[in-house]
Design a protein around this motif. Structure first.
Motif, PDB file in Angstrom:
ATOM      1  N   GLN A  77       0.816  -1.213   0.000  1.00 60.33           N
ATOM      2  CA  GLN A  77       0.000   0.000   0.000  1.00 60.33           C
ATOM      3  C   GLN A  77       0.853   1.268   0.000  1.00 60.33           C
ATOM      4  O   GLN A  77       0.469   2.274  -0.604  1.00 60.33           O
ATOM      5  N   ARG A  80       1.877   1.842  -3.494  1.00 61.84           N
ATOM      6  CA  ARG A  80       0.732   2.339  -4.257  1.00 61.84           C
ATOM      7  C   ARG A  80       0.311   3.746  -3.834  1.00 61.84           C
ATOM      8  O   ARG A  80      -0.508   4.382  -4.495  1.00 61.84           O
ATOM      9  N   LYS A  82      -1.273   4.396  -0.963  1.00 63.71           N
ATOM     10  CA  LYS A  82      -2.584   4.260  -0.343  1.00 63.71           C
ATOM     11  C   LYS A  82      -2.451   3.923   1.141  1.00 63.71           C
ATOM     12  O   LYS A  82      -1.437   3.410   1.585  1.00 63.71           O
ATOM     13  N   ARG A  83      -3.523   4.189   1.892  1.00 67.46           N
ATOM     14  CA  ARG A  83      -3.572   3.786   3.291  1.00 67.46           C
ATOM     15  C   ARG A  83      -3.707   2.270   3.376  1.00 67.46           C
ATOM     16  O   ARG A  83      -4.417   1.647   2.590  1.00 67.46           O
ATOM     17  N   SER A  84      -3.022   1.679   4.348  1.00 71.74           N
ATOM     18  CA  SER A  84      -3.179   0.241   4.577  1.00 71.74           C
ATOM     19  C   SER A  84      -4.264  -0.024   5.611  1.00 71.74           C
ATOM     20  O   SER A  84      -5.098  -0.921   5.444  1.00 71.74           O
ATOM     21  N   ASN A  87      -8.694   1.293   5.202  1.00 68.65           N
ATOM     22  CA  ASN A  87      -8.962   1.710   3.822  1.00 68.65           C
ATOM     23  C   ASN A  87      -9.958   0.758   3.145  1.00 68.65           C
ATOM     24  O   ASN A  87      -9.659  -0.418   2.932  1.00 68.65           O
ATOM     25  N   ASP A  93      -8.586  -2.530  -1.991  1.00 67.63           N
ATOM     26  CA  ASP A  93      -8.188  -1.964  -0.701  1.00 67.63           C
ATOM     27  C   ASP A  93      -8.936  -2.634   0.440  1.00 67.63           C
ATOM     28  O   ASP A  93      -8.353  -2.945   1.490  1.00 67.63           O
ATOM     29  N   TRP A  97      -7.409  -4.762   3.609  1.00 68.11           N
ATOM     30  CA  TRP A  97      -7.711  -4.367   4.987  1.00 68.11           C
ATOM     31  C   TRP A  97      -8.332  -5.528   5.757  1.00 68.11           C
ATOM     32  O   TRP A  97      -7.982  -5.796   6.910  1.00 68.11           O
TER      33      TRP A  97
END
Length: 304
Positions: A77, A80, A82-84, A87, A93, A97
């Motif tokens: 993530q 990428r 992005k939040r892990s 999310n 995502d 998660w």
């Protein structure tokens, strides 16, 4: 985990991306360092087992595997952007998660198995037994606080956070994630933050045994610490005080109060804990009066 800590440290230097108010590589760096300490401590504790060693070994393998899966997801993530955690923006995502959630539950359960085995193991030195068992139980409680972060929160929506629809859960209480924060830890300075008791609780696993090691190393210089009973009483005070501290900062976070801005009630509770620990330490170190020899029957007879 040690190798990933180095990679993440390089990422902090060369990658200037910021996510939720923090450098994007800060999370894998902190998690990998934490896992190094966590796994090394559990590995040492497993050497203390006198029975159930095979079960303990397999539980250790489960901790390694689930920790590895979590760190792979976090790193993917980060790459990428992005939040892990929390999310649910896309199906991918959300799947990551959910996978993280399952691995953490399994990791917690594997640690619980190790704790149960150590509770049943006969450890000759009672202070060592207390440091190991107390550290493990408090660490399990601290790790369990992470599950509170996964509960749905209305704070981001109330604050007008545009990303609220893409997340499930939060570590901040009373304010959105990603606001003003403390240096290094990243804990909120405007609201409660469940990461504080989560961190403090989990690292009882290392700090309580380290305290006992320090007492043993200091014993040659301080006569009172050579007494195994004194070391046991000091560890009883330490375990009780540490558990009270975790309970206090959990209560503080759940009330939406920043760790570094306690109110009068929190300060009063902290003062009571500090006084109890100081009193317990004094009593633990106080020399015990030698028992008086019993008087003989002849000594007890009155003189005519």
């Amino acid at each position: 985990m040690a190798a990933l800590a180095v990679v993440s440290a390089v990422g902090l230097v060369v990658d200037d991306r910021v996510l939720v108010g923090a450098p994007i590589w800060a999370k894998p760096f902190k998690f990998s360092v934490s896992f190094v300490a966590y796994c090394l401590t559990l590995a040492w504790m497993l050497t203390l087992l006198t029975r159930g060693r095979r079960i303990g070994r397999w539980a250790g393998h489960v901790v390694v595997l689930t920790g590895l899966i979590e760190m792979v997801i976090i790193t993917v993530q980060v790459v990428r952007g992005k939040r892990s955690h929390f999310n649910t923006a896309t199906a991918f995502d959300s799947a990551l998660w959910n996978a993280m959630g399952m691995t953490i539950v399994v990791l917690w359960a594997a640690t619980l198995v190790i704790a149960v085995l150590l509770l049943r193991t006969r450890i000759t030195d009672r202070a060592t037994a207390l440091a190991v068992r107390g550290g493990l139980l408090i660490a399990l409680a601290g790790a369990g606080l992470g599950f509170l972060m996964t509960l749905p929160s209305e704070t981001p929506q109330a604050a007008g956070n545009s990303d609220a629809a893409d997340t499930m859960g939060a570590h901040s209480v009373g304010v959105p994630d990603g606001g003003p924060s403390m240096p290094l830890t990243g804990w909120s300075t405007t609201g409660g933050d469940l990461r504080a008791p989560h961190f403090v609780g989990m690292h009882a696993l290392q700090l309580l045994p380290l305290l006992l090691i320090a007492l043993v190393l200091l014993a040659p210089r301080f006569a009172r610490l050579r007494d195994a009973g004194v070391r046991l009483r000091l560890m009883q005070v330490a375990v009780g005080g540490y558990a009270a501290l975790v309970a206090l900062i959990t209560w503080q976070a759940l009330r939406g109060q920043p760790l570094i801005h306690p109110d009068g009630v929190t300060l009063a509770a902290a003062g009571a804990i500090l006084a109890a620990v100081a009193c317990g330490t004094w009593r633990a170190l106080r020399p015990t009066a030698p028992a008086r020899p019993s008087r003989t029957a002849a000594e007890q007879e009155p003189v005519a």
